[in-house]
Design an enzyme around this catalytic site. Structure first.
Site, PDB file in Angstrom:
ATOM      1  N   THR A  33       3.028  -4.814   4.497  1.00  0.00           N
ATOM      2  CA  THR A  33       2.770  -3.348   4.171  1.00  0.00           C
ATOM      3  C   THR A  33       2.194  -3.625   2.657  1.00  0.00           C
ATOM      4  O   THR A  33       2.412  -4.372   2.193  1.00  0.00           O
ATOM      5  CB  THR A  33       3.842  -2.322   4.329  1.00  0.00           C
ATOM      6  OG1 THR A  33       4.973  -2.701   3.465  1.00  0.00           O
ATOM      7  CG2 THR A  33       4.227  -2.328   5.723  1.00  0.00           C
ATOM      8  N   TYR A  34       1.708  -2.415   2.056  1.00  0.00           N
ATOM      9  CA  TYR A  34       1.246  -2.234   0.863  1.00  0.00           C
ATOM     10  C   TYR A  34       2.056  -2.787  -0.215  1.00  0.00           C
ATOM     11  O   TYR A  34       3.313  -2.556  -0.202  1.00  0.00           O
ATOM     12  CB  TYR A  34       0.620  -0.786   0.587  1.00  0.00           C
ATOM     13  CG  TYR A  34      -0.309  -0.461  -0.652  1.00  0.00           C
ATOM     14  CD1 TYR A  34      -1.583  -1.493  -0.812  1.00  0.00           C
ATOM     15  CD2 TYR A  34       0.100  -0.105  -1.758  1.00  0.00           C
ATOM     16  CE1 TYR A  34      -2.293  -1.343  -1.871  1.00  0.00           C
ATOM     17  CE2 TYR A  34      -0.606   0.132  -2.994  1.00  0.00           C
ATOM     18  CZ  TYR A  34      -1.929  -0.431  -2.836  1.00  0.00           C
ATOM     19  OH  TYR A  34      -2.878  -0.509  -4.130  1.00  0.00           O
TER      20      TYR A  34
END
Length: 630
Positions: A199-200
């Protein structure tokens, strides 16, 4: 197109999962102007400081310099730490350990108290008095405490904690960590398609989506057993006020194990992905459980203490163990079974002299940790800030530590004198809080700008008029240029200092700084010198290169390997301990050690498997008996 009213033109979601995106799409809202104002205020502040102060530094000190609202404070931290080290005066102190034998075994205890006060022995004379006092004393075990201790897993990574752990584990600089994280976030070509693995990676939140938690719990139950899954999902609280715009850094799918993607990743990408995957999976597992024993041994007015622990149930540590600067104590081992009131036979007293140590220089991990704790800047900006201060020549990164350069010290001193607020650590942290208040609608951004700029404008004018022009004298080396005969001077580059001809630009001769290590090359009789690779990594080689091809990543010693005859090296590990090794990878001795390590690992794995099977079997029997009773 979506049937959204003109004013309601924004949707907001804090995790990239189907339910979150659908829920956001069904509830659009107007632009949050408080957030816009906060972003605008932050950009204006940064530009006011950078664009207004930098030209003064160009004029008064040197062209090409820059200042920054956060950048300059980071340089100050490094300069202040160097000053602390230079001003430090070591203080002598002594410790005393006693080796005891009891009926059930042997153990070591440390002198903790003399009378009712903490044992503080500051000289050899004081230690001699203590030893003299203990000569005729008998030793008795006066207290034994057994208890169970639980150690909970750490939360999944934020940007800052990921940067710190990558630096601790792999010596990875912050810039490289963020580069590799960006690559595995954007996607890797796997089996014919590009797949984002994490994820980010720019986040200050430790929040995790329900879907990711459920997937992790299911994976852990299937892989390690239900006893490794907590009754309720582990939820972690973030520290202080955070943006919480994204989840914590986690794998996009727990089923995508490090082993399954290793073939598609380069070594650095794999290391980082494995770290992120393990940390996340561990964060959703049960606590590790230790049996801890503490004991007190009394001799007259002197009190000795001992403690030991042994891992009873690994819990999350089956997957992941935190980096070296955590308070892990599992290597203490267990004490023998001690009985209150029993005599302890003294085998030996071991007095030891020590000296207090100065604070350590910042490295990648500790600098990032300090910035986060002080509330300076945003974690996503740490990597570019560190690279900027190195590129500008304010700071040198040598042997994984940050040293301030003469230029850095001069710039910091001038900024501290004329821009007191800008360089004040507390002021910088308070400004971050004020910007957060703008975002929350509790502070008017225009008022904040006026409060900052009105006195800042006066300071700017004063600095332009009063700051003296500083001529930085070149730092000459005790060496002449072999091309033109002029003195060589020290310059600062991306990988630290190097030598350059003082006749530049007429003579452009440069070369690396060579350090003698006072070790003789046993292959040819030359001298071992320290060099740097193109990536800035230190290695050791012979000054008779290229005739002598000897090289080693670790410090050589004047001793040959008894098996293959290669010059041995002293390898120092991140934990601080060292070991004599043979740098020859083809040495039969190394092959034997690898085989022994593999055999030991396999044996340990087999034992763990047997224990696990035994526990499952016992659990099944217990369940069966319970069922019969019912």
């Amino acid at each position: 197109y979506l049937g959204i009213k003109e004013d309601n033109c924004r949707i907001e979601f804090n995790e990239i999962t189907a339910p979150a995106v659908k829920a956001a799409a069904s509830a659009p809202h107007a632009i949050d102007m408080d957030r816009v104002d906060a972003q605008q205020a932050r950009r204006i502040l940064d530009r006011l400081v950078g664009y207004k102060i930098s030209p003064i530094l160009w004029k008064k000190i040197k062209k090409g310099l820059s200042a920054g609202r956060v950048q300059s404070v980071v340089v100050r931290l490094i300069c202040d730490r160097e000053q602390e080290i230079n001003d430090f005066i070591p203080q002598e102190y002594w410790s005393l350990e006693a080796e005891f034998a009891v009926e059930n075994g042997e153990f070591t205890a440390k002198l903790a108290k003399i009378g009712k006060k903490k044992a503080e022995i500051k000289s050899r004379e004081e230690m001699d008095k203590v030893l003299d006092y203990l000569k005729d004393k008998s030793y008795t075990v006066t207290s034994v405490t057994n208890k169970e201790k639980r150690r909970n897993p750490q939360p999944p990574f934020t940007t800052s904690s990921m940067q710190q752990e990558a630096a601790r584990r792999f010596g990875m600089i912050t810039k490289k960590t963020m580069q590799k994280a960006q690559q595995i976030y954007e996607g890797i070509e796997i089996a014919g398609g590009v797949t984002g693995l994490i994820t980010y990676m720019r986040t200050d939140s430790v929040r995790v989506s329900n879907e990711a938690q459920d997937e992790a719990r299911s994976y852990v139950a299937g892989k390690y057993g239900s006893q490794f899954v907590p009754s309720k999902p582990n939820v972690y609280a973030s520290k202080g006020k955070i943006q919480n715009a994204h989840e914590a850094i986690r794998p996009t799918s727990v089923e995508r194990t490090p082993a399954s993607v290793k073939a598609y990743l380069n070594p650095a990408q794999f290391k980082l992905y494995k770290l992120i995957w393990e940390r996340f999976v561990a964060s959703q597992m049960t606590a590790a459980v230790y049996d801890v024993t503490s004991a007190e041994v009394t001799a007259g007015d002197c009190l000795f203490t001992a403690s030991g622990s042994v891992l009873k149930f690994p819990g999350y540590m089956q997957v992941y163990i935190e980096g070296k600067d955590s308070d892990d104590k599992e290597d203490e081992g267990m004490l023998p079974r001690l009985i209150e009131g029993e005599n302890a036979a003294l085998k030996k007293l071991n007095p030891a002299q020590h000296f207090t140590q100065p604070p350590a220089r910042y490295n990648e991990a500790t600098l990032v940790k300090a910035l986060e704790e002080l509330g300076i800047g945003r974690p996503s900006t740490y990597a570019p800030i560190i690279e900027t201060i190195c590129a500008r020549g304010y700071v040198a990164r040598e042997e994984k530590q940050f040293f301030p350069t003469e230029l850095g010290k001069v710039v910091v001193e001038q900024l501290k004198e004329y821009f007191t607020d800008i360089m004040d650590i507390e002021f910088t942290a308070d400004m971050e809080k004020s910007l957060d208040m703008v975002e929350e609608g509790e502070q008017n951004w225009r008022e904040l700008m006026h409060d900052f700029y009105d006195p800042f404008a006066i300071t700017l004018k004063q600095a332009e008029e009063e700051m003296q022009k500083i001529q930085l004298a070149p730092e000459y080396a005790d060496e002449l240029c072999e091309k033109c005969g002029k003195p060589m001077v020290y310059k600062m580059g991306a990988y630290g200092k190097f030598l350059a001809c003082s006749g530049f630009p007429d003579c452009r001769n440069t070369k690396a700084i060579v350090k003698q290590t006072n070790v003789r090359c046993l292959a040819c009789g030359g001298n071992i010198i320290e060099r740097k690779s193109r990536s800035g990594r230190v290695f050791f080689g012979c000054d008779n290169y290229p005739e002598c091809q000897y090289v080693s990543w670790d410090m050589p010693i004047e001793e040959k390997c008894p098996t293959c005859g290669t010059q041995l090296s002293k390898k120092t590990y991140r934990g601080g301990h060292s070991q004599i090794i043979c740098p020859n990878k083809d040495c039969p001795e190394n092959a034997g050690k690898k085989a022994a390590a593999a055999k030991k690992s396999a044996s340990k794995s087999k034992t763990t498997s047997k224990k696990s099977t035994s526990k499952k079997s016992t659990s099944k029997k217990t369940t069966a008996k319970k069922s019969e009773k019912e």
